[in-house]
Write a protein that holds these residues in place. Structure first.
Motif, PDB file in Angstrom:
ATOM      1  N   VAL A 133      14.335  -1.498   5.325  1.00 35.24           N
ATOM      2  CA  VAL A 133      14.494  -1.196   6.751  1.00 35.24           C
ATOM      3  C   VAL A 133      15.032  -2.414   7.509  1.00 35.24           C
ATOM      4  O   VAL A 133      15.536  -2.283   8.616  1.00 35.24           O
ATOM      5  CB  VAL A 133      13.158  -0.752   7.389  1.00 35.24           C
ATOM      6  N   LEU A 134      14.928  -3.601   6.896  1.00 36.03           N
ATOM      7  CA  LEU A 134      15.416  -4.819   7.545  1.00 36.03           C
ATOM      8  C   LEU A 134      16.877  -5.118   7.232  1.00 36.03           C
ATOM      9  O   LEU A 134      17.463  -6.032   7.815  1.00 36.03           O
ATOM     10  CB  LEU A 134      14.567  -6.033   7.120  1.00 36.03           C
ATOM     11  N   SER A 135      17.475  -4.344   6.333  1.00 39.42           N
ATOM     12  CA  SER A 135      18.821  -4.673   5.858  1.00 39.42           C
ATOM     13  C   SER A 135      19.885  -4.516   6.940  1.00 39.42           C
ATOM     14  O   SER A 135      20.971  -5.067   6.818  1.00 39.42           O
ATOM     15  CB  SER A 135      19.178  -3.812   4.648  1.00 39.42           C
ATOM     16  N   GLY A 136      19.583  -3.757   7.991  1.00 31.53           N
ATOM     17  CA  GLY A 136      20.576  -3.551   9.036  1.00 31.53           C
ATOM     18  C   GLY A 136      20.617  -4.650  10.075  1.00 31.53           C
ATOM     19  O   GLY A 136      21.426  -4.594  11.002  1.00 31.53           O
ATOM     20  N   VAL A 137      19.758  -5.660   9.951  1.00 30.32           N
ATOM     21  CA  VAL A 137      19.738  -6.755  10.919  1.00 30.32           C
ATOM     22  C   VAL A 137      20.750  -7.816  10.481  1.00 30.32           C
ATOM     23  O   VAL A 137      20.578  -8.427   9.427  1.00 30.32           O
ATOM     24  CB  VAL A 137      18.333  -7.390  11.032  1.00 30.32           C
ATOM     25  N   PRO A 138      21.803  -8.052  11.266  1.00 32.24           N
ATOM     26  CA  PRO A 138      22.834  -9.025  10.864  1.00 32.24           C
ATOM     27  C   PRO A 138      22.284 -10.427  10.668  1.00 32.24           C
ATOM     28  O   PRO A 138      21.468 -10.905  11.466  1.00 32.24           O
ATOM     29  CB  PRO A 138      23.827  -8.990  12.033  1.00 32.24           C
TER      30      PRO A 138
END
Length: 261
Positions: A133-138
């Motif tokens: 769920v954290l993978s979308g944070v640049p």
């Protein structure tokens, strides 16, 4: 935006890419920093609620989107139409409570609130293949904004404090650990504990429904304004701040604060 207006912008981009030496020279890498700057300029305009500037900066960002798409088209990667189609399809897929869900997308939480929408959004991204769920944070986000986004993402799967009081206790705990690191005079430990304290404070701001980044920027602007007035006050006395004692500068600072209030 009308189709005619958008097509006009695309046509201008085509002409600039063909005829202008500067535009013809640009690559996705040379545009990157300019895009970041334009985004920050939009952020400034939003904080100031300057609608005229917001309109202008949105135009600049739209130009960048068309520019990247033009370069991608030249390299056989994608077109602006594919960009638009992609976001359209994503919005439909990510809002199954509005649009009939595809097969395999059922079983999501029934939407009754904004939080339910966010939780379904994260669940859908995992179904689409995201591993975390954290993978979308640049990675390149500013640290304060990144901290906010990481906490918001974690919240969507239930990793969250129960109350603001719980978070404040964590702030106190991290403060004590920083004080201990300072007493030990360990640079590495001080940096680590200072980061932990900042992260806890960002979490507390979130519970208070405060935008930590906007709050810090507001303080930055307030400092700039007061410091500039202090320089002007010193100049009015025929002096520079570097010639004054700290006590003299503090007296001017306190006067400026009083005048503002």
């Amino acid at each position: 935006m009308s189709q005619e207006a958008f097509n006009g912008l695309v046509t201008i981009m085509d002409e600039l890419r063909e005829k202008c030496p500067w535009d013809r020279k640009q690559t996705i890498r040379t545009l990157r920093q300019m895009t970041i700057e334009e985004t920050y300029e939009l952020g400034d305009a939003i904080l100031e609620e300057d609608w005229s500037a917001i309109k202008e900066e949105l135009g600049d960002l739209l130009l960048h989107i068309v520019f990247y798409s033009k370069i991608a088209g030249e390299q056989g990667q994608f077109t602006i139409n594919e960009v638009i189609s992609g976001i359209t399809e994503k919005l439909i897929k990510r809002h199954p409570h509005i649009y009939p869900p595809e097969e395999g997308m059922k079983g999501l939480k029934e939407v009754r609130s904004e939080e339910d929408v966010k939780q379904n959004w994260e669940a859908l991204k995992l179904k689409e293949g995201k591993k975390s769920v954290l993978s979308g944070v640049p990675r390149s986000l500013p640290a304060v904004v990144k901290g906010m986004r990481l906490q918001e993402k974690a919240r969507q799967v239930g990793f969250e404090w129960h109350t603001a009081d719980d978070v404040w206790k964590k702030v106190a705990e991290e403060t004590a650990e920083l004080e201990e690191a300072v007493a030990q005079q360990s640079s590495e430990k001080m940096e680590e504990e200072f980061g932990d304290l900042l992260f806890a404070l960002i979490n507390y701001a979130r519970f208070l429904k405060i935008d930590a980044e906007a709050a810090l920027e507001r303080t930055n602007k307030k400092f700039i304004n007061r410091f500039t007035k202090m320089e002007e006050s010193a100049a009015g006395q025929g002096r520079q701040l570097s010639e004054m004692t700290l006590e003299e500068m503090d007296a001017i600072w306190d006067r400026i604060k009083t005048e503002e209030s």
